[in-house]
Scaffold this motif. Structure first.
Motif, short mmCIF file in Angstrom:
data_model
loop_
_atom_site.label_atom_id
_atom_site.label_comp_id
_atom_site.label_asym_id
_atom_site.label_seq_id
_atom_site.Cartn_x
_atom_site.Cartn_y
_atom_site.Cartn_z
N ASP A 79 -8.63 12.91 -13.43
CA ASP A 79 -9.04 13.17 -14.82
C ASP A 79 -8.10 12.50 -15.80
N ASP A 83 -10.91 18.27 -12.16
CA ASP A 83 -11.27 19.35 -13.08
C ASP A 83 -10.01 20.03 -13.60
N ARG A 116 -14.00 19.41 -8.89
CA ARG A 116 -13.00 20.47 -9.05
C ARG A 116 -12.10 20.51 -7.83
#
Length: 340
Positions: free
Chosen positions: A257, A285, A300
């Motif tokens: 991310d 995530d 995630r």
């Protein structure tokens, strides 16, 4: 001239026994987790508070040959240790589990060859009973050191040369990368690139493999830009390189991310809109996913749970329990948001 105060004397188990009106043996049983009557336990607790008794951990360790501490060793640059929310979440998950078991966690950061030597000496000194290793690379010298010491160790991730039978906990990086790339492809993107970090570790290398598997015959090697770290600034640089190589790129899978957030900045600077012109997906995530505009579609990674599981494996080995030597993989659902 003022008189000097004599040093205060440390309260002992004898003081507790005298204040409680109970034998020293009974007090010792309570302190070591043995059974006594509720009335005696209450009297001892009150006496401990009254005399200010604190267990002499050093003396206990000499008897038990245990430090009651576990090392948490992060093989990353100091700056990344502070900035990467995944490392922080893994650390907090491990600390919570160790704390519940009345173990201290000792944080050690390895950022250089000198750090490796220093930490190796520390681990060799018996200061910790077990070790959790985060972000070990293939052929990392710390792997050999710990194998020689035979210290109960759990790895977060799975270096390619990890000796057989050493417990590890992680995720299916290959499968997760493949799934989110396929989801990105399903939005109609035709020229998809990747910003790949840390390919000298299983996490980075496996995410490249998953990306390649998803694209199949559409995979273009020149659209994979390798950068050293899962870092925002490297995401900016990686995205600029991708735009130089392919100005018409319309999809990007960033290996984390933080990289994806940096890619969004580079795309804005280039006048490209997300997701109208380019769809962007990340991995983790983490807190980065909701700090960006638009919010990131991502995988995630259950970082807190990974840390807790790693700590539990170490504690079980210290107790002599059987553990899964084939590795523990935790689920990684896709979280789909506006960036793609």
């Amino acid at each position: 001239m003022p008189l000097s105060r004599p040093p205060s004397r440390r309260a002992t188990i004898h003081d507790v026994a005298a204040a409680a009106g109970i034998s020293r043996g009974t007090v010792s049983r309570v302190l070591n987790g043995g059974y006594v009557s509720p009335q005696a336990r209450a009297a001892i607790a009150a006496a401990i508070a009254q005399v200010g008794y604190a267990p002499n951990t050093a003396a206990r360790n000499l008897v038990t040959q245990r430090s009651q501490a576990v090392g948490f060793v992060v093989l990353e640059p100091h700056t990344l240790f502070l900035e990467d929310p995944n490392i922080g979440a893994i650390m907090l998950g491990a600390n919570a589990t160790l704390s519940d078991a009345d173990y201290q966690m000792v944080n050690l950061v390895v950022d250089s060859e000198r750090d490796t030597q220093r930490v190796s000496r520390y681990l060799s000194g018996g200061f910790v009973d077990g070790v959790i290793i985060v972000s070990a690379r293939t052929h990392d010298p710390i792997i050999r050191v710990l194998a020689q010491l035979a210290v109960p160790t759990t790895y977060v991730g799975h270096p390619r040369d990890l000796p057989a039978g050493i417990p590890f906990v992680g995720i299916d990086n290959t499968g997760s990368a493949k799934l989110i790339t396929q989801r990105l492809m399903a939005t109609g993107r035709r020229r998809i690139g990747m910003i790949a970090a840390a390919v000298d570790r299983d996490s980075g290398a496996d995410r490249v493999i998953g990306f390649r598997q998803a694209l199949g015959s559409r995979f273009a090697p020149e659209l994979v830009v390798e950068v050293p770290l899962y870092d925002y600034s490297w995401g900016v640089k990686g995205m600029r390189t991708l735009l130089d190589r392919e100005p018409n790129i319309d999809g990007v899978f960033a290996g984390s991310d933080a990289l994806a957030a940096g890619a969004l900045e580079a795309l804005r600077d280039a006048g490209r809109q997300v997701p109208a012109d380019v769809g962007v997906v990340g991995f983790d995530d983490s807190s980065w996913a909701l700090r960006t505009q638009p919010h990131l579609s991502t995988v995630r990674q259950p970082a807190t749970e990974v840390g807790a599981c790693a700590a539990d494996l170490v504690l079980r080995r210290l107790r002599g329990d059987d553990v899964d030597r084939n590795g523990v993989l935790l689920p990684t659902p896709i979280v789909w948001r506006e960036s793609a």
